[in-house]
Design an enzyme around this catalytic site. Sequence first.
Site, PDB file in Angstrom:
ATOM      1  CE  LYS A  42      -4.046  -2.112   2.117  1.00 16.28           C
ATOM      2  NZ  LYS A  42      -4.869  -2.272   3.331  1.00 16.28           N
ATOM      3  NE  ARG A  92     -12.577  -7.396   3.765  1.00 16.38           N
ATOM      4  CZ  ARG A  92     -11.764  -6.411   3.437  1.00 16.38           C
ATOM      5  NH1 ARG A  92     -12.141  -5.165   3.632  1.00 16.38           N
ATOM      6  NH2 ARG A  92     -10.589  -6.640   2.896  1.00 16.38           N
TER       7      ARG A  92
END
Length: 164
Positions: A42, A92
């Site tokens: 990131k 998730r």
Amino acid sequence: MRRIAVCPGSFDPITVGHLDIISRAATIFDKVIVLVSFNANKKSATFTEQERIQMILEATKDIDNVYVDCFDGLLAEYVKNVNACAIVKGLRAVSDFESEFQMALVNKKLYGGAETVFLTTSGENMFLSSSIVKEIAYHGGDISGFIHPAIISFVQQKLIHKHK
Ligand code: PNS
């Protein structure tokens, strides 16, 4: 023996999805350290380390056995240093699985003394991510269902400020 778990992430910013995992981990382990860590993939974070730590402190202040720390190094090294027995992650969807599985195997290889424990995200948070929250806040949308009430205005101001 006190069982310590580390819950690592970028937390840029912490969402109610993260909080769900952290609070459930806090019922399983004696002590949970929420660790602001750095994901080399990131590029740059929206919030500074200090801002991310402060937001986590505010959002978790009602959970007694949750602590917050920051470490710019290998997670496995940190986990070993604090004598934690587990790394707790939320899953998730299937899309999370491959990279999480890879990280779990690498962390186990780097430090064999801790297990990665995956908690399934609650159904209502399946779609939620820090990126989605930032996208909504950036465009001035309502983020109240996605962020702890204590940090909503801070997140909104930071992102709306960027937008203008
Ligand atoms: O919230 P994220 O960005 O999905 O969290 C990923 C994070 C920060 C937990 C991961 O990149 C990490 O563990 N970084 C620390 C450095 C490290 O140990 N990297 C090797 C893990 S295989």
